[in-house]
Enzyme design. Sequence first.
Site, PDB file in Angstrom:
ATOM      1  N   HIS A   1       0.824  -1.223   0.000  1.00 28.67           N
ATOM      2  CA  HIS A   1       0.000   0.000   0.000  1.00 28.67           C
ATOM      3  C   HIS A   1       0.851   1.264   0.000  1.00 28.67           C
ATOM      4  O   HIS A   1       0.594   2.194  -0.738  1.00 28.67           O
ATOM      5  CB  HIS A   1      -0.956  -0.007   1.204  1.00 28.67           C
ATOM      6  CG  HIS A   1      -1.978   1.072   1.147  1.00 28.67           C
ATOM      7  ND1 HIS A   1      -1.702   2.372   1.507  1.00 28.67           N
ATOM      8  CD2 HIS A   1      -3.278   1.049   0.776  1.00 28.67           C
ATOM      9  CE1 HIS A   1      -2.800   3.107   1.355  1.00 28.67           C
ATOM     10  NE2 HIS A   1      -3.768   2.320   0.918  1.00 28.67           N
ATOM     11  N   ARG A   2       1.833   1.377   0.842  1.00 26.57           N
ATOM     12  CA  ARG A   2       2.788   2.482   0.968  1.00 26.57           C
ATOM     13  C   ARG A   2       2.229   3.779   1.518  1.00 26.57           C
ATOM     14  O   ARG A   2       2.965   4.771   1.629  1.00 26.57           O
ATOM     15  CB  ARG A   2       3.492   2.760  -0.369  1.00 26.57           C
ATOM     16  CG  ARG A   2       4.356   1.622  -0.829  1.00 26.57           C
ATOM     17  CD  ARG A   2       5.041   1.846  -2.150  1.00 26.57           C
ATOM     18  NE  ARG A   2       5.024   3.219  -2.593  1.00 26.57           N
ATOM     19  CZ  ARG A   2       5.976   3.794  -3.290  1.00 26.57           C
ATOM     20  NH1 ARG A   2       7.043   3.112  -3.623  1.00 26.57           N
ATOM     21  NH2 ARG A   2       5.864   5.040  -3.680  1.00 26.57           N
ATOM     22  N   ASP A   3       0.946   3.848   1.853  1.00 29.39           N
ATOM     23  CA  ASP A   3       0.391   5.087   2.417  1.00 29.39           C
ATOM     24  C   ASP A   3      -0.740   4.765   3.399  1.00 29.39           C
ATOM     25  O   ASP A   3      -1.759   5.434   3.423  1.00 29.39           O
ATOM     26  CB  ASP A   3      -0.120   5.995   1.295  1.00 29.39           C
ATOM     27  CG  ASP A   3      -0.424   7.410   1.777  1.00 29.39           C
ATOM     28  OD1 ASP A   3       0.170   7.847   2.791  1.00 29.39           O
ATOM     29  OD2 ASP A   3      -1.266   8.076   1.156  1.00 29.39           O
ATOM     30  N   LEU A   4      -0.544   3.723   4.199  1.00 28.73           N
ATOM     31  CA  LEU A   4      -1.579   3.330   5.148  1.00 28.73           C
ATOM     32  C   LEU A   4      -1.569   4.294   6.329  1.00 28.73           C
ATOM     33  O   LEU A   4      -0.538   4.506   6.962  1.00 28.73           O
ATOM     34  CB  LEU A   4      -1.355   1.897   5.630  1.00 28.73           C
ATOM     35  CG  LEU A   4      -2.513   1.300   6.405  1.00 28.73           C
ATOM     36  CD1 LEU A   4      -3.745   1.174   5.521  1.00 28.73           C
ATOM     37  CD2 LEU A   4      -2.133  -0.056   6.963  1.00 28.73           C
TER      38      LEU A   4
ATOM     39  N   ASN B   1      -6.950   6.727   5.376  1.00 30.77           N
ATOM     40  CA  ASN B   1      -7.158   5.796   4.276  1.00 30.77           C
ATOM     41  C   ASN B   1      -7.901   4.534   4.704  1.00 30.77           C
ATOM     42  O   ASN B   1      -7.985   3.580   3.944  1.00 30.77           O
ATOM     43  CB  ASN B   1      -5.818   5.426   3.635  1.00 30.77           C
ATOM     44  CG  ASN B   1      -5.235   6.584   2.854  1.00 30.77           C
ATOM     45  OD1 ASN B   1      -5.956   7.481   2.442  1.00 30.77           O
ATOM     46  ND2 ASN B   1      -3.942   6.579   2.656  1.00 30.77           N
TER      47      ASN B   1
END
Length: 76
Positions: A27-30, A34
């Site tokens: 995911h890289r942006d949890l 989000n």
Amino acid sequence: INPVENCRIFKCIVKALQYIHAKGIIHRDLKPGNILFQVDGDQYIPKIGDFGLASDTSVNVFPDVSFESSSYGTYG
């Protein structure tokens, strides 16, 4: 939300992350913003959203070049 419900929600999020990681997606942006919720009666069902910075580690769009991962999404 009581502690038991918090634990259930957390377990759902972890299972979702395990699922996408098993598919090769990071995911890289949890972050809390989000995590979305669907209401089903008196239960909150968490959904992970915003895969704009996600990496697909199973895709190599240039087969002759070695990459650790491929990134897709909107950069800002």
